[in-house]
Write a protein that holds these residues in place. Sequence first.
Motif, PDB file in Angstrom:
ATOM      1  N   GLY A  89      59.293 -19.717  28.976  1.00 50.46           N
ATOM      2  CA  GLY A  89      58.854 -20.929  29.653  1.00 50.46           C
ATOM      3  C   GLY A  89      58.433 -22.040  28.724  1.00 50.46           C
ATOM      4  O   GLY A  89      57.781 -22.991  29.144  1.00 50.46           O
ATOM      5  N   ARG A  90      58.769 -21.941  27.460  1.00 44.91           N
ATOM      6  CA  ARG A  90      58.494 -23.048  26.548  1.00 44.91           C
ATOM      7  C   ARG A  90      59.663 -23.151  25.571  1.00 44.91           C
ATOM      8  O   ARG A  90      60.050 -22.164  24.968  1.00 44.91           O
ATOM      9  CB  ARG A  90      57.153 -22.850  25.824  1.00 44.91           C
ATOM     10  CG  ARG A  90      57.149 -21.645  24.906  1.00 44.91           C
ATOM     11  CD  ARG A  90      56.839 -22.066  23.503  1.00 44.91           C
ATOM     12  NE  ARG A  90      56.898 -21.020  22.532  1.00 44.91           N
ATOM     13  CZ  ARG A  90      57.947 -20.812  21.731  1.00 44.91           C
ATOM     14  NH1 ARG A  90      59.048 -21.511  21.858  1.00 44.91           N
ATOM     15  NH2 ARG A  90      57.900 -19.910  20.776  1.00 44.91           N
ATOM     16  N   TYR A  91      60.213 -24.354  25.408  1.00 46.25           N
ATOM     17  CA  TYR A  91      61.401 -24.484  24.562  1.00 46.25           C
ATOM     18  C   TYR A  91      61.052 -24.735  23.102  1.00 46.25           C
ATOM     19  O   TYR A  91      61.881 -24.576  22.233  1.00 46.25           O
ATOM     20  CB  TYR A  91      62.334 -25.586  25.096  1.00 46.25           C
ATOM     21  CG  TYR A  91      61.711 -26.956  25.208  1.00 46.25           C
ATOM     22  CD1 TYR A  91      61.141 -27.371  26.405  1.00 46.25           C
ATOM     23  CD2 TYR A  91      61.704 -27.834  24.136  1.00 46.25           C
ATOM     24  CE1 TYR A  91      60.571 -28.622  26.521  1.00 46.25           C
ATOM     25  CE2 TYR A  91      61.143 -29.088  24.247  1.00 46.25           C
ATOM     26  CZ  TYR A  91      60.578 -29.478  25.438  1.00 46.25           C
ATOM     27  OH  TYR A  91      60.011 -30.720  25.554  1.00 46.25           O
ATOM     28  N   TRP A  92      59.811 -25.115  22.847  1.00 52.34           N
ATOM     29  CA  TRP A  92      59.423 -25.354  21.449  1.00 52.34           C
ATOM     30  C   TRP A  92      57.944 -25.061  21.307  1.00 52.34           C
ATOM     31  O   TRP A  92      57.136 -25.622  22.039  1.00 52.34           O
ATOM     32  CB  TRP A  92      59.716 -26.812  21.058  1.00 52.34           C
ATOM     33  CG  TRP A  92      59.673 -27.036  19.576  1.00 52.34           C
ATOM     34  CD1 TRP A  92      58.606 -27.455  18.833  1.00 52.34           C
ATOM     35  CD2 TRP A  92      60.739 -26.823  18.653  1.00 52.34           C
ATOM     36  NE1 TRP A  92      58.954 -27.519  17.518  1.00 52.34           N
ATOM     37  CE2 TRP A  92      60.251 -27.145  17.361  1.00 52.34           C
ATOM     38  CE3 TRP A  92      62.048 -26.380  18.780  1.00 52.34           C
ATOM     39  CZ2 TRP A  92      61.050 -27.052  16.214  1.00 52.34           C
ATOM     40  CZ3 TRP A  92      62.843 -26.292  17.642  1.00 52.34           C
ATOM     41  CH2 TRP A  92      62.338 -26.627  16.374  1.00 52.34           C
ATOM     42  N   GLY A  93      57.583 -24.188  20.378  1.00 50.29           N
ATOM     43  CA  GLY A  93      56.183 -23.811  20.243  1.00 50.29           C
ATOM     44  C   GLY A  93      55.678 -23.957  18.825  1.00 50.29           C
ATOM     45  O   GLY A  93      54.623 -23.426  18.508  1.00 50.29           O
ATOM     46  N   TRP A  94      56.450 -24.631  17.977  1.00 48.54           N
ATOM     47  CA  TRP A  94      56.086 -24.817  16.569  1.00 48.54           C
ATOM     48  C   TRP A  94      55.837 -23.480  15.866  1.00 48.54           C
ATOM     49  O   TRP A  94      54.973 -23.361  15.006  1.00 48.54           O
ATOM     50  CB  TRP A  94      54.883 -25.758  16.402  1.00 48.54           C
ATOM     51  CG  TRP A  94      55.144 -27.121  16.955  1.00 48.54           C
ATOM     52  CD1 TRP A  94      54.670 -27.627  18.129  1.00 48.54           C
ATOM     53  CD2 TRP A  94      55.978 -28.131  16.375  1.00 48.54           C
ATOM     54  NE1 TRP A  94      55.154 -28.898  18.313  1.00 48.54           N
ATOM     55  CE2 TRP A  94      55.957 -29.244  17.258  1.00 48.54           C
ATOM     56  CE3 TRP A  94      56.731 -28.224  15.212  1.00 48.54           C
ATOM     57  CZ2 TRP A  94      56.658 -30.416  17.015  1.00 48.54           C
ATOM     58  CZ3 TRP A  94      57.425 -29.410  14.968  1.00 48.54           C
ATOM     59  CH2 TRP A  94      57.386 -30.483  15.861  1.00 48.54           C
ATOM     60  N   ASP A  95      56.605 -22.503  16.269  1.00 50.46           N
ATOM     61  CA  ASP A  95      56.635 -21.221  15.577  1.00 50.46           C
ATOM     62  C   ASP A  95      57.100 -21.486  14.136  1.00 50.46           C
ATOM     63  O   ASP A  95      57.891 -22.418  13.917  1.00 50.46           O
ATOM     64  CB  ASP A  95      57.653 -20.335  16.329  1.00 50.46           C
ATOM     65  CG  ASP A  95      57.926 -19.025  15.657  1.00 50.46           C
ATOM     66  OD1 ASP A  95      57.086 -18.120  15.802  1.00 50.46           O
ATOM     67  OD2 ASP A  95      58.967 -18.895  14.990  1.00 50.46           O
ATOM     68  N   PRO A  96      56.640 -20.718  13.148  1.00 49.42           N
ATOM     69  CA  PRO A  96      57.052 -20.993  11.756  1.00 49.42           C
ATOM     70  C   PRO A  96      58.565 -21.112  11.564  1.00 49.42           C
ATOM     71  O   PRO A  96      59.033 -22.013  10.866  1.00 49.42           O
ATOM     72  CB  PRO A  96      56.484 -19.795  10.986  1.00 49.42           C
ATOM     73  CG  PRO A  96      55.292 -19.381  11.763  1.00 49.42           C
ATOM     74  CD  PRO A  96      55.617 -19.637  13.196  1.00 49.42           C
ATOM     75  N   ILE A  97      59.325 -20.203  12.171  1.00 44.15           N
ATOM     76  CA  ILE A  97      60.783 -20.286  12.007  1.00 44.15           C
ATOM     77  C   ILE A  97      61.318 -21.555  12.650  1.00 44.15           C
ATOM     78  O   ILE A  97      62.188 -22.240  12.084  1.00 44.15           O
ATOM     79  CB  ILE A  97      61.485 -19.071  12.649  1.00 44.15           C
ATOM     80  CG1 ILE A  97      61.186 -17.817  11.844  1.00 44.15           C
ATOM     81  CG2 ILE A  97      62.968 -19.311  12.775  1.00 44.15           C
ATOM     82  CD1 ILE A  97      62.264 -17.374  10.935  1.00 44.15           C
ATOM     83  N   GLU A  98      60.797 -21.891  13.830  1.00 44.00           N
ATOM     84  CA  GLU A  98      61.239 -23.117  14.505  1.00 44.00           C
ATOM     85  C   GLU A  98      60.950 -24.330  13.621  1.00 44.00           C
ATOM     86  O   GLU A  98      61.799 -25.206  13.452  1.00 44.00           O
ATOM     87  CB  GLU A  98      60.521 -23.276  15.848  1.00 44.00           C
ATOM     88  CG  GLU A  98      60.972 -22.301  16.927  1.00 44.00           C
ATOM     89  CD  GLU A  98      60.094 -22.335  18.166  1.00 44.00           C
ATOM     90  OE1 GLU A  98      59.007 -22.954  18.116  1.00 44.00           O
ATOM     91  OE2 GLU A  98      60.481 -21.738  19.178  1.00 44.00           O
ATOM     92  N   THR A  99      59.745 -24.363  13.065  1.00 43.78           N
ATOM     93  CA  THR A  99      59.344 -25.528  12.262  1.00 43.78           C
ATOM     94  C   THR A  99      60.162 -25.607  10.984  1.00 43.78           C
ATOM     95  O   THR A  99      60.622 -26.694  10.615  1.00 43.78           O
ATOM     96  CB  THR A  99      57.847 -25.462  11.939  1.00 43.78           C
ATOM     97  OG1 THR A  99      57.127 -25.195  13.134  1.00 43.78           O
ATOM     98  CG2 THR A  99      57.357 -26.766  11.349  1.00 43.78           C
ATOM     99  N   TRP A 100      60.361 -24.496  10.315  1.00 38.64           N
ATOM    100  CA  TRP A 100      61.156 -24.529   9.082  1.00 38.64           C
ATOM    101  C   TRP A 100      62.612 -24.865   9.351  1.00 38.64           C
ATOM    102  O   TRP A 100      63.271 -25.531   8.545  1.00 38.64           O
ATOM    103  CB  TRP A 100      61.045 -23.202   8.317  1.00 38.64           C
ATOM    104  CG  TRP A 100      59.815 -23.136   7.476  1.00 38.64           C
ATOM    105  CD1 TRP A 100      58.675 -22.416   7.739  1.00 38.64           C
ATOM    106  CD2 TRP A 100      59.563 -23.831   6.246  1.00 38.64           C
ATOM    107  NE1 TRP A 100      57.734 -22.627   6.756  1.00 38.64           N
ATOM    108  CE2 TRP A 100      58.254 -23.483   5.826  1.00 38.64           C
ATOM    109  CE3 TRP A 100      60.315 -24.704   5.464  1.00 38.64           C
ATOM    110  CZ2 TRP A 100      57.694 -23.987   4.660  1.00 38.64           C
ATOM    111  CZ3 TRP A 100      59.749 -25.214   4.297  1.00 38.64           C
ATOM    112  CH2 TRP A 100      58.450 -24.849   3.905  1.00 38.64           C
TER     113      TRP A 100
END
Lengths: 278, 490
Positions: free
Chosen positions: A211-222
């Motif tokens: 239910g969330r498309y972007w959570g600023w997870d480390p992999i997402e951010t990198w």
Amino acid sequence: MFGIKLLSFELAIHWLSVILYVVSFVFFVCGFIFQQERGFRGGTYLAWTGLLVHSLALILRWLAAGHGPYLAKYEGYSSFAWVVVLMFLLIIIKKKELTGLGMFILAPCFFLMAIGLMADQAIQQVPSTFRSIWLVIHIGFTKLALGSLLISLGCAVLYLFKKKNLTKPFYEKIPSLKLLDIYSYQFAGFGFVFWTITIAAGALWANQSWGRYWGWDPIETWSLITWLLLGFYFHMRRFFYWRGRRAAYLIILCFALSLMTIFFIPLVLNTIHVEFFL
Amino acid sequence: MLRPLSKYGTKYLFSAKAVIFSFILLLIFCLIGVLIPQKGAVGPQEWKASYTWLHTLQFTSIYSSVWFLLTALFLVILLTHTLYIQFKQLIRDPGEIEKRGRARLQNQSEPSFPVSHDQKNQIIPEAIKIARTYGYRLFRESSSSTERLLFFTRNRFGRWGSWIFHLGLLLIILGSIWGFTFRKRGFQQIIQNELFSTKEQPWLSKNLGLLARQFILDFQLKVTDFQPVYGENDKIKDLSSQVSLIDQQGKTHEHPLAIGQPISFQGITIYQSFDYGYSLGFTLFDHNTKTQTLTNFCLDAATRKELPLVGQSDLPKTDYHLHMEFHPDLLKPSRTADCPGVDLLITKNEQPVFKGTVLYSQGLNLGRHRLVFSSLDYWTGLAFVKNQGISLVKIGFFLTILGLGLLYFLPPEELYLSLSSRDSLWYFSLAGWTKRYSPFLEQRLHEITEKAQNFFMSPKAANENKLEQPKGETGLGKPKQTDETTYPGE
């Protein structure tokens, strides 16, 4: 019992493909050093043979595991290498002048495979969040992105070597600086497209699952950092005419960042990719 | 004075340097986000104690900081301007192609090769055929008594690539801003077979956008038939349930819910989370007041089936504190409640008052109270989400990828072909234009010219017309470029 035998056979086939890639790499290196077409031809044939054997290994693994080869180091690294080698071999059918890049492509591939083959080979269950077409797209395009960036890197490195040694006759048979630069740019462009698809598919998959498309997870951010740096590279080329040497160094940095995002960050930071992929 | 200033400001606000500056800003924010522990992570409290300035500058919640929001707004303005300028260029008169083609053909130092008078009528159809094999389509033709010009295009639609890509980016940012401002997200632990309503029960946790005030559901919900499925390695493989949604009219809507298969109802999307466990219900009877109170304790599922579910909590309206270790099956390691019991340690003012195992439906006396282990059921965590802006973001992703595909896989190209008469001879010339990969275009021009030349050029024809052999090893008349001359700015 049959399953154990199948897995042992599959492991042996995997190692055989690593050996074939190593020998192919040696042929490419010899072809490069001695500027012999035979070396490149031999390397290409061996790479195709290694790829066929590798494909067999992955098919056996798929049959044994009941899912695609993308969970844990063992499967993930192997499938990465397979996609990259296939990509390179298909490209050189049309772009024969890039055959010399074989040594840049095969070395990281067999190295990655070897690391994967020394990891835990236990078959992992596929969690329910992973049964999604977006996951297939996300994983597939990550591999294509890395493959494209690796080819771009190879062209950039060759460019730098040739630029430094322009007068040496040894480098005359390597494609011209202009071509190396443009190929580096072209494959960086392809890598950028694939990387964007990777991020988008990952976001849509995360939204479907949590239910969330972007959570600023480390992999997402990198991965976003890598994407932004690639965007920076294209804008610098377009508006400030960063070509040649500067572009080559920037592509090397982009590739290093992409490697870090995919292989290094999951090892040092707590992300969802750690548990299931790497 | 203001006019030159605003013109000056606009010039730099929308310049390439501003674009690069925004990239660098975003990179810095992302690096701050990964290097400095963000709000919710373990670090911030420690960081706050020793580096309060990080917290003051909002570096510990960088993605919701005023800097990040301002950068996002700046990007929106920049992208809108870029889209406007690019759109104006794209819808310009198609006569641009002819103007550009004529200019490029004129700047050729020499024509490609001469053709005889007899061949001049054959060369155009042959050149068109050759151009078509390379994917070029005839766009326009212009003829006069001394000149015939043909303009070809390839991947003409590809010129929209950049515009579509930037539009996609704009939509993604707008969707994100929308979500940041209006999103509503709530999480609750729902006990199976119990009715959940936000009007009676507050959210366990909620995340509201900047301008969102409250999150109330207009329906009630009940979870039934909750099924956790475990894999061979005892790890959770799937969680599914049947969900009954009761609307304001009292009508019940049944939906299956599983991980990765959310439900949408009345604008709310309901997600099955990975959180689940057993809910232990304890009824407390008060002998003096003759009242009874039921309290449910939701214990998280154990990581392995050999382990108990562990939890602790105060018993409401009393001074008692409960430490619980719940075993779904006291006889063997199991996740199914076949013989449920709980190892209880009850303390009062940190002094133990009871320690023992209580089976399901059994009770124990605590002074004037009697505590009975009266109910047992699954609980599962559900997330409820509204107004994320996800539709805008999805369209944005699609357009971004489409735009990039056009940009890098289908870059637009133009090919200009000229057959012109000079000094009673006819000359065939070729030129081209592309925004991307110009060396590949040069190669293609070279190949097309060679093919045309091979088809028509013959020494006999050259002799009959007293034609000069073209210069250069390729016969194209234009000297080959060497590597050293190619790179401006190096």
